[in-house]
Design a protein around this motif. Sequence first.
Motif: not given
Length: 109
Positions: A4-8, A97-107
Amino acid sequence: MIMQKNLLTLGAVAWLTTFGATSQADDARCAVPPYGAPVQSFRAFVKNFGSLVPPAKFLPSICQIKYGGAERTPLYNLGFTDSDIDGKPLEDLWVEVLDAVRRLAIQTK
């Protein structure tokens, strides 16, 4: 957690590379730390997220979007509205914004 850290990190860096806001904006508050926010908020962000995203690139971009008239489309694409951008404290936007990017990366994985 490491994945998750790498995806973020990758998502935030890609977002900045694709939509770098600082080139078309001009608010002086966004040019140097604490990038338009209170010093204690800047320090807390660096402590908590500085290993995930480059603060010197990420924070000025969000600051310029909020204060400098930079293109807001990147935040609109993440689900933010003008009301969100204008109504929230800058330091809250950073984290959201970081959280939104994290959610997008997971999706998209």
